[in-house]
Design a protein around this motif. Sequence first.
Motif, mmCIF file in Angstrom:
data_model
loop_
_atom_site.group_PDB
_atom_site.id
_atom_site.type_symbol
_atom_site.label_atom_id
_atom_site.label_comp_id
_atom_site.label_asym_id
_atom_site.label_seq_id
_atom_site.Cartn_x
_atom_site.Cartn_y
_atom_site.Cartn_z
ATOM 1 N N ASP A 17 0.831 -1.220 0.000
ATOM 2 C CA ASP A 17 0.000 0.000 0.000
ATOM 3 C C ASP A 17 0.861 1.264 0.000
ATOM 4 O O ASP A 17 0.535 2.245 -0.675
ATOM 5 N N VAL A 18 1.952 1.242 0.762
ATOM 6 C CA VAL A 18 2.873 2.391 0.783
ATOM 7 C C VAL A 18 3.475 2.595 -0.606
ATOM 8 O O VAL A 18 3.574 3.727 -1.103
ATOM 9 N N VAL A 42 3.282 0.196 -11.720
ATOM 10 C CA VAL A 42 4.669 0.249 -12.191
ATOM 11 C C VAL A 42 4.688 0.171 -13.718
ATOM 12 O O VAL A 42 5.360 0.961 -14.400
ATOM 13 N N GLY A 43 3.931 -0.793 -14.265
ATOM 14 C CA GLY A 43 3.855 -0.942 -15.710
ATOM 15 C C GLY A 43 3.272 0.286 -16.382
ATOM 16 O O GLY A 43 3.745 0.722 -17.441
ATOM 17 N N TRP A 44 2.262 0.877 -15.731
ATOM 18 C CA TRP A 44 1.616 2.053 -16.321
ATOM 19 C C TRP A 44 2.543 3.265 -16.298
ATOM 20 O O TRP A 44 2.519 4.090 -17.213
ATOM 21 N N TRP A 45 3.373 3.358 -15.268
ATOM 22 C CA TRP A 45 4.356 4.440 -15.219
ATOM 23 C C TRP A 45 5.300 4.349 -16.426
ATOM 24 O O TRP A 45 5.593 5.362 -17.073
ATOM 25 N N PHE A 46 5.741 3.120 -16.740
ATOM 26 C CA PHE A 46 6.597 2.923 -17.918
ATOM 27 C C PHE A 46 5.827 3.213 -19.210
ATOM 28 O O PHE A 46 6.392 3.773 -20.158
ATOM 29 N N LEU A 102 3.679 5.542 -5.872
ATOM 30 C CA LEU A 102 3.442 5.548 -7.319
ATOM 31 C C LEU A 102 2.349 6.544 -7.684
ATOM 32 O O LEU A 102 2.463 7.270 -8.683
ATOM 33 N N LEU A 103 1.286 6.584 -6.870
ATOM 34 C CA LEU A 103 0.210 7.548 -7.114
ATOM 35 C C LEU A 103 0.727 8.976 -6.962
ATOM 36 O O LEU A 103 0.359 9.870 -7.738
ATOM 37 N N TYR A 104 1.580 9.188 -5.966
ATOM 38 C CA TYR A 104 2.171 10.519 -5.766
ATOM 39 C C TYR A 104 3.020 10.911 -6.974
ATOM 40 O O TYR A 104 2.948 12.046 -7.459
ATOM 41 N N ARG A 105 3.803 9.957 -7.468
ATOM 42 C CA ARG A 105 4.692 10.235 -8.605
ATOM 43 C C ARG A 105 3.881 10.539 -9.872
ATOM 44 O O ARG A 105 4.255 11.424 -10.652
ATOM 45 N N MET A 106 2.769 9.833 -10.069
ATOM 46 C CA MET A 106 2.028 9.961 -11.328
ATOM 47 C C MET A 106 0.882 10.970 -11.269
ATOM 48 O O MET A 106 0.592 11.644 -12.255
ATOM 49 N N PRO A 155 -4.296 12.379 -4.487
ATOM 50 C CA PRO A 155 -4.659 10.978 -4.768
ATOM 51 C C PRO A 155 -3.874 9.979 -3.915
ATOM 52 O O PRO A 155 -4.438 8.976 -3.454
ATOM 53 N N ALA A 156 -2.585 10.272 -3.680
ATOM 54 C CA ALA A 156 -1.766 9.377 -2.857
ATOM 55 C C ALA A 156 -2.290 9.305 -1.428
ATOM 56 O O ALA A 156 -2.443 8.221 -0.853
ATOM 57 N N LEU A 157 -2.587 10.465 -0.836
ATOM 58 C CA LEU A 157 -3.100 10.505 0.536
ATOM 59 C C LEU A 157 -4.488 9.877 0.634
ATOM 60 O O LEU A 157 -4.796 9.186 1.602
ATOM 61 N N LEU A 158 -5.325 10.119 -0.376
ATOM 62 C CA LEU A 158 -6.672 9.529 -0.374
ATOM 63 C C LEU A 158 -6.599 8.007 -0.377
ATOM 64 O O LEU A 158 -7.453 7.338 0.194
ATOM 65 N N TYR A 159 -5.561 7.464 -1.014
ATOM 66 C CA TYR A 159 -5.420 6.009 -1.030
ATOM 67 C C TYR A 159 -4.876 5.474 0.292
ATOM 68 O O TYR A 159 -5.479 4.589 0.906
#
Length: 233
Positions: free
Chosen positions: A28-29, A73-77, A34-38, A43-47
Amino acid sequence: LNWITNHITVFNFESMHVATAAFLGLVDVMIGLLLYRMFGRIPALLYVLNPAAMVLSGFHSQFDNYAIMWALVGWWFFVKSQSSKTTRAYILAALFLGLSLATKQILYLFPLWIFFLPDRQKRPFKYKILFAGIMYSVFALGFIIELLRNYSIAAQTLNGIKLFVFGYKGSLGKSALISVADAFMPTAYVASHFNSMPLFKGYIFIYTCLLALSGWIVRVFIKDIKYALPLYL
């Protein structure tokens, strides 16, 4: 996790659950990062502060979030590949999204969405076929490994794959969504009309058609390609 638990403490149901919940908490962390990066801080905090996510990891302890982590991870790429003419990020995206699919079949129809989505690099259509091929090949590899590992009971293993992966057969009764759907379109009606379909049958066939249709709708209305995966999920 079994190995770690055996080396740290006495193995029992409670210690195994603690190890599993701790691992899923770390996942989860990672999802939060990843949500914070993208997508940014909110969105990251909401998750990570979402009570439902905490209950799923800490109490229910199923590994859906582990599959979603690999998907992100795949979607970031994939998003990165849209600003690069090289195919390295594109191939890595397919491999990690395939790993997500092999972990749990949440993304079973996502390769079809890839066909719908525009490619900023204007790559030939064969690249999208390659992308889907890599995803489904990684998915299939998991079954091949399982069959080789249980070669003596291959028929039983194949039946388990058919029932619990492609059939998605559960053992704890109907979900709330199916119960609501059943009120509008009775199970007997669905079974009589859609149970002869290949691969996906009954309600899963209807769900698959709706998921495919929503991919086309997203392709028409989406403003930023990076939101495609969250919309699919």
